[in-house]
Scaffold this motif. Sequence first.
Motif, mmCIF file in Angstrom:
data_model
loop_
_atom_site.group_PDB
_atom_site.id
_atom_site.type_symbol
_atom_site.label_atom_id
_atom_site.label_comp_id
_atom_site.label_asym_id
_atom_site.label_seq_id
_atom_site.Cartn_x
_atom_site.Cartn_y
_atom_site.Cartn_z
ATOM 1 N N ALA A 44 -7.716 21.689 0.967
ATOM 2 C CA ALA A 44 -7.580 22.348 2.274
ATOM 3 C C ALA A 44 -6.420 21.748 3.061
ATOM 4 C CB ALA A 44 -8.891 22.219 3.046
ATOM 5 N N SER A 45 -6.007 20.549 2.664
ATOM 6 C CA SER A 45 -4.899 19.873 3.339
ATOM 7 C C SER A 45 -3.557 20.214 2.701
ATOM 8 C CB SER A 45 -5.118 18.358 3.235
ATOM 9 O OG SER A 45 -5.330 18.005 1.869
ATOM 10 N N LEU A 46 -3.480 21.284 1.918
ATOM 11 C CA LEU A 46 -2.264 21.518 1.122
ATOM 12 C C LEU A 46 -0.994 21.679 1.952
ATOM 13 C CD1 LEU A 46 -1.680 24.810 1.303
ATOM 14 C CD2 LEU A 46 -3.348 24.913 -0.518
ATOM 15 N N THR B 64 0.852 -1.190 0.000
ATOM 16 C CA THR B 64 0.000 0.000 0.000
ATOM 17 C C THR B 64 0.884 1.236 0.000
ATOM 18 O OG1 THR B 64 -1.671 -1.188 1.269
ATOM 19 C CG2 THR B 64 -1.840 1.206 1.248
ATOM 20 N N THR B 65 0.664 2.129 -0.965
ATOM 21 C CA THR B 65 1.486 3.337 -1.042
ATOM 22 C C THR B 65 0.883 4.422 -0.153
ATOM 23 O OG1 THR B 65 1.893 2.741 -3.326
ATOM 24 C CG2 THR B 65 2.606 4.927 -2.652
ATOM 25 N N ARG B 66 1.778 5.172 0.487
ATOM 26 C CA ARG B 66 1.317 6.222 1.400
ATOM 27 C C ARG B 66 2.042 7.530 1.101
ATOM 28 N NH1 ARG B 66 -0.561 6.403 6.865
ATOM 29 N NH2 ARG B 66 0.202 8.262 7.927
ATOM 30 N N GLY B 67 1.247 8.618 1.005
ATOM 31 C CA GLY B 67 1.838 9.942 0.878
ATOM 32 C C GLY B 67 2.000 10.512 2.272
ATOM 33 N N ALA B 68 1.104 11.456 2.627
ATOM 34 C CA ALA B 68 1.156 12.031 3.975
ATOM 35 C C ALA B 68 0.144 11.373 4.914
ATOM 36 C CB ALA B 68 0.887 13.528 3.905
ATOM 37 N N GLY B 69 -0.674 10.466 4.396
ATOM 38 C CA GLY B 69 -1.693 9.822 5.238
ATOM 39 C C GLY B 69 -2.823 10.774 5.610
ATOM 40 N N SER B 70 -3.088 11.785 4.777
ATOM 41 C CA SER B 70 -4.177 12.721 5.092
ATOM 42 C C SER B 70 -5.480 12.322 4.413
ATOM 43 C CB SER B 70 -3.793 14.144 4.667
ATOM 44 O OG SER B 70 -3.772 14.251 3.252
ATOM 45 N N GLY B 71 -5.504 11.150 3.790
ATOM 46 C CA GLY B 71 -6.689 10.699 3.066
ATOM 47 C C GLY B 71 -7.916 10.614 3.970
ATOM 48 N N LEU B 72 -9.093 10.772 3.359
ATOM 49 C CA LEU B 72 -10.342 10.789 4.131
ATOM 50 C C LEU B 72 -11.246 9.611 3.813
ATOM 51 C CD1 LEU B 72 -11.145 14.639 4.002
ATOM 52 C CD2 LEU B 72 -10.289 13.316 5.949
ATOM 53 N N ASN C 219 -6.929 12.406 -7.423
ATOM 54 C CA ASN C 219 -7.423 13.521 -8.240
ATOM 55 C C ASN C 219 -8.047 14.593 -7.348
ATOM 56 O OD1 ASN C 219 -7.963 15.110 -10.433
ATOM 57 N ND2 ASN C 219 -9.794 13.979 -11.065
ATOM 58 N N SER C 220 -7.227 15.120 -6.452
ATOM 59 C CA SER C 220 -7.719 16.039 -5.413
ATOM 60 C C SER C 220 -8.120 17.392 -5.990
ATOM 61 C CB SER C 220 -6.615 16.264 -4.372
ATOM 62 O OG SER C 220 -6.275 15.039 -3.783
ATOM 63 N N GLY C 221 -8.964 18.058 -5.221
ATOM 64 C CA GLY C 221 -9.421 19.394 -5.607
ATOM 65 C C GLY C 221 -9.389 20.341 -4.435
ATOM 66 N N SER D 163 -0.645 17.406 2.605
ATOM 67 C CA SER D 163 -0.794 16.330 1.615
ATOM 68 C C SER D 163 0.302 16.413 0.559
ATOM 69 C CB SER D 163 -2.171 16.406 0.941
ATOM 70 O OG SER D 163 -2.222 17.497 0.040
ATOM 71 N N THR D 164 0.573 15.282 -0.110
ATOM 72 C CA THR D 164 1.652 15.241 -1.103
ATOM 73 C C THR D 164 1.072 15.290 -2.517
ATOM 74 O OG1 THR D 164 1.614 12.823 -1.293
ATOM 75 C CG2 THR D 164 3.031 13.770 0.439
ATOM 76 N N ILE D 165 1.911 15.687 -3.450
ATOM 77 C CA ILE D 165 1.449 15.735 -4.837
ATOM 78 C C ILE D 165 1.136 14.313 -5.332
ATOM 79 C CG2 ILE D 165 3.813 15.779 -5.805
ATOM 80 C CD1 ILE D 165 0.774 17.644 -7.245
#
Length: 479
Positions: free
Chosen positions: A129-131, A64-72, A143-145, A134-136
């Motif tokens: 809002a998590s900029l 499982t790949t993880r960026g910053a773990g800010s996913g909802l 596909n964040s907005g 969160s990671t690119i």
Amino acid sequence: MSDLLERLQAIVGPDHVVSGEALEEYTHDATFLESPLEAAVLPGSTEEVAAVVKLCAETGTSLTTRGAGSGLVGGPVPLGRGIVLGMERFRHLEIDAANLMAVAGAGVVTGDLDAAAAEHGLMYPPDPASLAISTIGGNVACNSGGPHCLKYGLTADYVVGLTVVLADGSVLNLGGKLRKRSSGYRLMALFVGSEGTLGIVTEVIVKLIPRPRHQATAMVGYDTIEAAAEAVRTVLQSGHFPAALELINREALELIRDHLPAGFKSGHEAVLLIEQDGNDQEQVLLQLAEMVELMGGVDNRVAQSGAERDGIWRARRQFGHILMALRKNVFSEDIAVPISKIPEMVHRFHELGLKNGVSLPTVAHAGDGNLHPAFLFDDDQRHLISPLAAQIFRDAVELGGTISAEHGLGALKRDFAILEHGSEAIGWWRRLKDVFDPQGLLNPHKVFPEQPADDHFLDRQPGWGKKLASGRDRSEVSA
Ligand SMILES: Cc1cc2nc3c(=O)[nH]c(=O)nc-3n(C[C@H](O)[C@H](O)[C@H](O)COP(=O)(O)OP(=O)(O)OC[C@H]3O[C@@H](n4cnc5c(N)ncnc54)[C@H](O)[C@@H]3O)c2cc1C
């Protein structure tokens, strides 16, 4: 030490394999889901990622790949156990001002990318809002907005190049520093929004745009949330196109009240936050004034300085972080409906909350029809919340909308994918998944429906965490 750990250490070096207590960090995202895992690996290059993936393919270990773990939606939670691949060492960043492009390692924080672009008078518009955390890579995967996606578009609209490691360990280089291309299949688009289920993104090339020199921002108050929703439709159908148009309801305003600048601390049932931008200051102010006039409302206030504007946006961005710090489980809806249906959708979930005595703090990228009613609940209330959350999914789909506009499906929303997309489309998703990841090792138990889409979907979540019981909170995701 197991053979797997030893072999991982041989690839990335002993300092970059996490085990023992430090693994806790990799068990969860910003939701209440969590799952144990074997090890977390922090590779430092695409070649190392490829070698780790090959090892997983050989040993049948899920990854499982993880960026910053800010996913909802539980996206980076390792529900297949196995290994978590942390992208935090992929921090290289180059702004190519001559070509209006940025080349970023997948672990670059979104806000840092935009800040670096700003030094060249450029902008990377997608602004979750998590900029600040969160990671690119995570943004590409989901596909964040964010608020300014109304005028400028989502992450997908900016990605022009990707380096992706596939499930067999091969490396795919896609796209480049081009703003146009019409030659061949758009393979890159498959990876944007695929939530780490088709490949691992190690590097991203994004387009940049000239940074607008002026912004003007206002807040308009309303007596009812329905009136605010009508005003959204009025503005968007008037020929004006704001840079951002956000809705905040009373319950959400109460939560961010202390963070708002003096003069903007509203007690209204709802407010709309509207912004226009451009290079001609007079035009920007004029357009904002015209839109505010059209929006009606019971009162309005225009930000008088850059500091006031920044204060409003800081407060708006704090909303999610404040929810996380409340020591409750949060289930954040992320529905979107067509512009003409915004008032109906707002009316439906507002009534649902009232009828069931449930408080639904709500923020919305209202101009995109993207609404985030948030359920806050204790562990023993999930059976009460589950049917209400499911009803909102059903209403959104009935109105021609989506159950997830920018957060992805992850584990929490995957079972409802069938409602929105139908079994035929999901059959094609499965075929694609089989082509790219025939062993099913990449981010298992995400995106694809596994259970009936019914009123008990939250009760059945396999990775239900012990957050409340252990007293641990998730405010550490705060910026
Ligand atoms: C307070 C708060 C506010 C938020 N506001 C917004 C908002 O306004 N708009 C919005 O869209 N989202 C928002 N989010 C959700 C979240 O920040 C986004 O989904 C973000 O894109 C996740 O990025 P991340 O780096 O934390 O990824 P993670 O949470 O670590 O992972 C998310 C998903 O992406 C996959 N992934 C991560 N990196 C890669 C990679 N390199 N290659 C392949 N797959 C990968 C993971 O496997 C997982 O499925 C918010 C979250 C919080 C906590």
